[in-house]
Design an enzyme around this catalytic site. Structure first.
Site, PDB file in Angstrom:
ATOM      1  N   LYS A  77      -0.595   4.867   4.523  1.00 10.34           N
ATOM      2  CA  LYS A  77      -1.453   3.913   5.244  1.00 10.34           C
ATOM      3  C   LYS A  77      -0.935   3.717   6.671  1.00 10.34           C
ATOM      4  CE  LYS A  77      -3.829  -0.493   4.818  1.00 10.34           C
ATOM      5  NZ  LYS A  77      -5.120   0.100   5.217  1.00 10.34           N
ATOM      6  N   HIS A 133       0.835  -1.198   0.000  1.00  8.54           N
ATOM      7  CA  HIS A 133       0.000   0.000   0.000  1.00  8.54           C
ATOM      8  C   HIS A 133       0.873   1.252   0.000  1.00  8.54           C
ATOM      9  CE1 HIS A 133      -3.396  -2.614   1.166  1.00  8.54           C
ATOM     10  NE2 HIS A 133      -4.146  -1.654   0.681  1.00  8.54           N
TER      11      HIS A 133
END
Ligand code: NAD
Length: 267
Positions: A157, A153
């Protein structure tokens, strides 16, 4: 349908606003964010160049008045506050936030006795299908194959492993009759010893602007099977969340996931 968006100034908030503005079945009723948000008091559509007439507020109680559904993509702490407010106001909820503790997940399930809730760590059609494929693969490759879940990600995040990776792990564990909390290994370092065949391993990558990649690896002797999903835009999650909101129209209570919304599961 009158939609309230929580976390409206976030990355997912913007994708949701774009989706609501483009959907004639949905009306932006209110837009909520934290009191410190620089967008407070401004038109919620401003970052997208849209004049919506809805001003960003931190007053959740007022925002829910007259609303049909709250779509929440924020952080676990505000999500739990919004959950209480939705139960009090009788407003349904789509929860896309990730990073909840087991106790918070139980509280969400308990609240679903009073209001309809769709709760899913990944609202994309592709990941919902992937969950089913992982279950099938785990049943067929139940012995002699090691299961590892790798996710990547973007650098912003804040939770790891991703809620989707955990959901994929739960799907595999469930298919094998195991409890994920007992068999999960979150990262490895140092002299770890040989791999225990009953474990499910997780590896996390963070960097740049990766929207979300997930691979479930079944590693056997002489071969590997890899099931992979790659999201290229947040629109896929937003469209899934809006579909979930419409699904709740006819459901006054119950906790559902995207398997229900997409018709892969009835109960
Ligand atoms: P982001 O940081 O861009 O946005 C978070 C939003 O929540 C912001 O508007 C922020 O102001 C707000 N917020 C933060 N703390 C708050 C507080 N205490 N009170 C009220 N509001 C607060 O994050 P994002 O990338 O939009 O992701 C949001 C969440 O959605 C994360 O948990 C992420 O993992 C999850 N997510 C889920 C899916 C899915 O399909 N279910 C997809 C993408 C992201």
């Amino acid at each position: 349908m009158n939609v309230v968006i929580a976390g409206c100034s976030g990355r997912m908030g913007h994708a949701l606003l774009e989706g609501v503005f483009a959907d004639p079945e949905l009306k932006l009723h209110a837009a909520v964010d934290r009191a410190e948000s620089p967008q407070l008091g401004q038109d919620a559509g401003a970052p997208l160049g849209v004049k919506s007439g809805v001003l960003v507020t931190s007053d959740i109680k007022a925002a829910l008045q007259g609303g049909d559904v709250l779509i929440d993509f924020t952080r676990p702490e505000p999500s739990m506050q919004y959950l209480d407010a939705c139960v009090s106001a009788g407003v349904k909820m789509v929860i896309g936030t990730t990073g909840f503790s087991p106790a918070e997940k139980s509280a969400i399930e308990a609240a679903a006795a009073k209001i309809g809730i769709v709760f899913a760590p990944n609202m994309s059609v592709g990941v919902t299908l992937l969950i089913n494929l992982v279950q099938e693969a785990a049943k067929i490759l139940s012995s002699g194959y090691d299961i590892e879940i790798i996710e990547a990600h973007h650098r912003h995040k804040v939770d790891a492993p991703s809620g989707t990776a955990l959901r994929l792990g739960e799907a595999a564990a469930q298919a094998l009759g195991r409890n994920l909390q007992e068999c999960a290994i979150y990262g490895r370092e140092g002299v770890t010893g040989e791999r225990d065949a009953n474990t499910i391993g997780f590896a996390t990558v963070r960097g740049g602007d990766v929207v979300g990649d997930h691979t479930v690896l079944f590693a056997g002797v002489g071969e590997r099977v890899e099931l992979t999903h790659k999201a290229s835009s947040r629109a896929t999650f937003a469209l899934g969340a809006l579909r979930a909101a419409k699904f709740l129209k006819s459901r006054s209570s119950g906790c559902y996931d995207m398997q229900h919304v997409l018709g892969f599961r009835q109960t």
